[in-house]
Design a protein around this motif. Structure first.
Motif, PDB file in Angstrom:
ATOM      1  N   PRO A  57       0.803  -1.231   0.000  1.00  0.00           N
ATOM      2  CA  PRO A  57       0.000   0.000   0.000  1.00  0.00           C
ATOM      3  C   PRO A  57       0.833   1.277   0.000  1.00  0.00           C
ATOM      4  CG  PRO A  57      -0.065  -1.055   2.142  1.00  0.00           C
ATOM      5  CD  PRO A  57       0.567  -2.040   1.211  1.00  0.00           C
ATOM      6  N   ASP A  58       2.109   1.177   0.384  1.00  0.00           N
ATOM      7  CA  ASP A  58       2.979   2.360   0.401  1.00  0.00           C
ATOM      8  C   ASP A  58       4.120   2.232  -0.613  1.00  0.00           C
ATOM      9  OD1 ASP A  58       4.308   0.301   1.634  1.00  0.00           O
ATOM     10  OD2 ASP A  58       5.020   1.498   3.341  1.00  0.00           O
ATOM     11  N   GLN A  59       3.962   1.364  -1.590  1.00  0.00           N
ATOM     12  CA  GLN A  59       5.052   1.108  -2.531  1.00  0.00           C
ATOM     13  C   GLN A  59       5.262   2.295  -3.471  1.00  0.00           C
ATOM     14  OE1 GLN A  59       5.286  -2.882  -3.641  1.00  0.00           O
ATOM     15  NE2 GLN A  59       6.662  -2.586  -5.384  1.00  0.00           N
ATOM     16  N   THR A  60       6.513   2.608  -3.699  1.00  0.00           N
ATOM     17  CA  THR A  60       6.883   3.701  -4.599  1.00  0.00           C
ATOM     18  C   THR A  60       7.765   3.156  -5.725  1.00  0.00           C
ATOM     19  OG1 THR A  60       8.836   4.253  -3.277  1.00  0.00           O
ATOM     20  CG2 THR A  60       6.776   5.389  -2.733  1.00  0.00           C
ATOM     21  N   GLY A  61       8.042   4.003  -6.717  1.00  0.00           N
ATOM     22  CA  GLY A  61       8.926   3.599  -7.805  1.00  0.00           C
ATOM     23  C   GLY A  61       8.350   2.519  -8.686  1.00  0.00           C
ATOM     24  N   VAL A  62       7.017   2.488  -8.832  1.00  0.00           N
ATOM     25  CA  VAL A  62       6.367   1.487  -9.685  1.00  0.00           C
ATOM     26  C   VAL A  62       6.359   2.020 -11.121  1.00  0.00           C
ATOM     27  CG1 VAL A  62       4.255   0.185 -10.134  1.00  0.00           C
ATOM     28  CG2 VAL A  62       4.912   0.742  -7.772  1.00  0.00           C
ATOM     29  N   GLU A  63       6.984   1.304 -12.019  1.00  0.00           N
ATOM     30  CA  GLU A  63       7.043   1.746 -13.411  1.00  0.00           C
ATOM     31  C   GLU A  63       5.836   1.221 -14.195  1.00  0.00           C
ATOM     32  OE1 GLU A  63      10.030   1.827 -17.295  1.00  0.00           O
ATOM     33  OE2 GLU A  63      10.484   0.513 -15.598  1.00  0.00           O
ATOM     34  N   VAL A  64       5.002   2.129 -14.635  1.00  0.00           N
ATOM     35  CA  VAL A  64       3.889   1.776 -15.507  1.00  0.00           C
ATOM     36  C   VAL A  64       4.391   1.897 -16.941  1.00  0.00           C
ATOM     37  CG1 VAL A  64       1.564   2.350 -16.283  1.00  0.00           C
ATOM     38  CG2 VAL A  64       2.152   2.536 -13.860  1.00  0.00           C
ATOM     39  N   ILE A  65       4.364   0.800 -17.668  1.00  0.00           N
ATOM     40  CA  ILE A  65       4.943   0.755 -19.009  1.00  0.00           C
ATOM     41  C   ILE A  65       4.011   1.381 -20.036  1.00  0.00           C
ATOM     42  CG2 ILE A  65       5.808  -0.801 -20.807  1.00  0.00           C
ATOM     43  CD1 ILE A  65       6.313  -2.770 -18.349  1.00  0.00           C
ATOM     44  N   LEU A  66       2.738   1.102 -19.907  1.00  0.00           N
ATOM     45  CA  LEU A  66       1.726   1.682 -20.782  1.00  0.00           C
ATOM     46  C   LEU A  66       0.357   1.405 -20.188  1.00  0.00           C
ATOM     47  CD1 LEU A  66       0.583  -1.067 -22.279  1.00  0.00           C
ATOM     48  CD2 LEU A  66       2.510  -0.696 -23.784  1.00  0.00           C
ATOM     49  N   ALA A  67      -0.662   2.031 -20.768  1.00  0.00           N
ATOM     50  CA  ALA A  67      -2.040   1.822 -20.327  1.00  0.00           C
ATOM     51  C   ALA A  67      -2.790   1.017 -21.373  1.00  0.00           C
ATOM     52  CB  ALA A  67      -2.728   3.173 -20.109  1.00  0.00           C
ATOM     53  N   ASP A  68      -3.838   0.335 -20.916  1.00  0.00           N
ATOM     54  CA  ASP A  68      -4.664  -0.391 -21.875  1.00  0.00           C
ATOM     55  C   ASP A  68      -5.556   0.602 -22.627  1.00  0.00           C
ATOM     56  OD1 ASP A  68      -6.565   0.256 -19.920  1.00  0.00           O
ATOM     57  OD2 ASP A  68      -7.695  -1.572 -20.271  1.00  0.00           O
ATOM     58  N   GLY A  69      -6.342   0.095 -23.569  1.00  0.00           N
ATOM     59  CA  GLY A  69      -7.178   0.969 -24.394  1.00  0.00           C
ATOM     60  C   GLY A  69      -8.172   1.794 -23.616  1.00  0.00           C
ATOM     61  N   SER A  70      -8.613   1.310 -22.452  1.00  0.00           N
ATOM     62  CA  SER A  70      -9.590   2.043 -21.646  1.00  0.00           C
ATOM     63  C   SER A  70      -8.948   3.122 -20.797  1.00  0.00           C
ATOM     64  CB  SER A  70     -10.346   1.074 -20.728  1.00  0.00           C
ATOM     65  OG  SER A  70      -9.492   0.598 -19.687  1.00  0.00           O
ATOM     66  N   GLY A  71      -7.635   3.049 -20.603  1.00  0.00           N
ATOM     67  CA  GLY A  71      -6.943   3.991 -19.737  1.00  0.00           C
ATOM     68  C   GLY A  71      -7.131   3.708 -18.267  1.00  0.00           C
ATOM     69  N   LYS A  72      -7.726   2.553 -17.922  1.00  0.00           N
ATOM     70  CA  LYS A  72      -8.004   2.221 -16.522  1.00  0.00           C
ATOM     71  C   LYS A  72      -6.983   1.269 -15.923  1.00  0.00           C
ATOM     72  CE  LYS A  72     -13.025   2.796 -17.020  1.00  0.00           C
ATOM     73  NZ  LYS A  72     -14.343   2.127 -16.900  1.00  0.00           N
ATOM     74  N   TRP A  73      -6.185   0.613 -16.785  1.00  0.00           N
ATOM     75  CA  TRP A  73      -5.228  -0.374 -16.308  1.00  0.00           C
ATOM     76  C   TRP A  73      -3.839  -0.054 -16.843  1.00  0.00           C
ATOM     77  CZ3 TRP A  73      -6.692  -4.264 -12.946  1.00  0.00           C
ATOM     78  CH2 TRP A  73      -8.078  -4.446 -12.800  1.00  0.00           C
ATOM     79  N   GLY A  74      -2.819  -0.290 -15.994  1.00  0.00           N
ATOM     80  CA  GLY A  74      -1.451  -0.045 -16.398  1.00  0.00           C
ATOM     81  C   GLY A  74      -0.641  -1.326 -16.377  1.00  0.00           C
ATOM     82  N   LEU A  75       0.212  -1.499 -17.381  1.00  0.00           N
ATOM     83  CA  LEU A  75       1.065  -2.684 -17.469  1.00  0.00           C
ATOM     84  C   LEU A  75       2.329  -2.455 -16.649  1.00  0.00           C
ATOM     85  CD1 LEU A  75       1.406  -5.478 -18.933  1.00  0.00           C
ATOM     86  CD2 LEU A  75       2.743  -4.236 -20.653  1.00  0.00           C
ATOM     87  N   ILE A  76       2.616  -3.355 -15.713  1.00  0.00           N
ATOM     88  CA  ILE A  76       3.808  -3.258 -14.882  1.00  0.00           C
ATOM     89  C   ILE A  76       4.466  -4.625 -14.816  1.00  0.00           C
ATOM     90  CG2 ILE A  76       2.798  -1.407 -13.499  1.00  0.00           C
ATOM     91  CD1 ILE A  76       2.311  -3.410 -11.287  1.00  0.00           C
ATOM     92  N   ASN A  77       5.694  -4.673 -14.309  1.00  0.00           N
ATOM     93  CA  ASN A  77       6.396  -5.936 -14.162  1.00  0.00           C
ATOM     94  C   ASN A  77       6.293  -6.455 -12.740  1.00  0.00           C
ATOM     95  OD1 ASN A  77       7.436  -6.390 -16.821  1.00  0.00           O
ATOM     96  ND2 ASN A  77       8.916  -4.741 -16.483  1.00  0.00           N
ATOM     97  N   SER A  78       6.137  -7.753 -12.639  1.00  0.00           N
ATOM     98  CA  SER A  78       6.087  -8.430 -11.355  1.00  0.00           C
ATOM     99  C   SER A  78       6.913  -9.698 -11.464  1.00  0.00           C
ATOM    100  CB  SER A  78       4.637  -8.767 -10.975  1.00  0.00           C
ATOM    101  OG  SER A  78       4.577  -9.531  -9.786  1.00  0.00           O
ATOM    102  N   SER A  79       8.018  -9.750 -10.743  1.00  0.00           N
ATOM    103  CA  SER A  79       8.940 -10.871 -10.835  1.00  0.00           C
ATOM    104  C   SER A  79       9.393 -11.018 -12.289  1.00  0.00           C
ATOM    105  CB  SER A  79       8.275 -12.148 -10.304  1.00  0.00           C
ATOM    106  OG  SER A  79       9.214 -13.201 -10.262  1.00  0.00           O
TER     107      SER A  79
END
Length: 214
Positions: A57-79
């Motif tokens: 809940p307090d995580q910082t430095g999250v890189e959002v690579i791009l958004a989906d067509g709706s603009g509601k979801w962001g692509l990020i890396n996990s592991s």
């Protein structure tokens, strides 16, 4: 994530990229999540998709690579894979685009041969079978007339205490576009074309991906 699912994610990313090229990638912080809860990372941009990871809940430095067509979801890396998180819980850190920030640190890398480049005030190039080489970043600026693109130039920093190979300078271009490392299901929002100039007149051409460094 299976190869088929990874391919589907990348197809969605490619469809979304043109609309998002002026905004992403960008660093974000998690916001609006209760202290005893987490932000889910899902296999697809849908609240019903499988959970493949979480963000604190307090995580910082999250890189959002791009958004989906709706603009509601962001692509990020996990592991070792990429997934989707709800953008309403991610607060963009900077109002400027990455290519307009000459002080934005980047971590770049490539394969065949394996190499990595830390591009910031203390720049270092590490290549397969060679020691890390320190560089001084001389110039970095956006490309004229091209959004989402920038260039840089760096020279090797002479240090008598180090065994410096015969690399004299680096030049490269950074382009905002979908990039994959070819070894995992992770995705990146910046590609790099890197030129290594050696004292003997040899020119090495390297390609790879870059990630925004917090």
């Amino acid at each position: 994530m299976t190869g088929l699912r990874a391919a589907a994610v990348l197809c969605l990313a490619l469809l979304a990229l043109p609309a998002a090229a002026q905004q992403y990638p960008a660093l974000h912080s998690v916001t609006g999540v209760a202290a005893d809860d987490v932000l889910n990372i899902r296999s697809a941009p849908s609240a019903s998709a499988a959970i493949i990871g979480t963000l604190a809940p307090d995580q910082t430095g999250v890189e959002v690579i791009l958004a989906d067509g709706s603009g509601k979801w962001g692509l990020i890396n996990s592991s070792e894979q990429s997934g989707w998180a709800a953008l309403r819980y991610l607060d963009r850190v900077s109002t400027s685009n990455w290519h307009e920030q000459p002080d934005q640190a980047l971590e770049c890398f490539g394969t065949e041969p394996f190499w990595s480049l830390s591009l910031d005030e203390a720049s270092y190039l590490r290549t397969q079978d060679e020691p890390a080489i320190p560089f001084v970043l001389m110039a970095r600026q956006p490309a004229a007339g091209h959004r989402g693109k920038s260039g840089f130039h760096a020279v090797s920093r002479i240090d008598s205490a180090l065994s410096i190979p015969d690399i004299r300078s680096l030049s490269g271009t950074l382009t905002g576009q979908l990039c994959t490392d070819g070894m995992s299901d992770r995705a990146y929002g910046i590609s790099i074309d890197l030129l290594q100039f050696r004292k003997a007149g040899q020119l090495d051409v390297l390609t790879g991906c870059c990630s925004l460094a917090p």
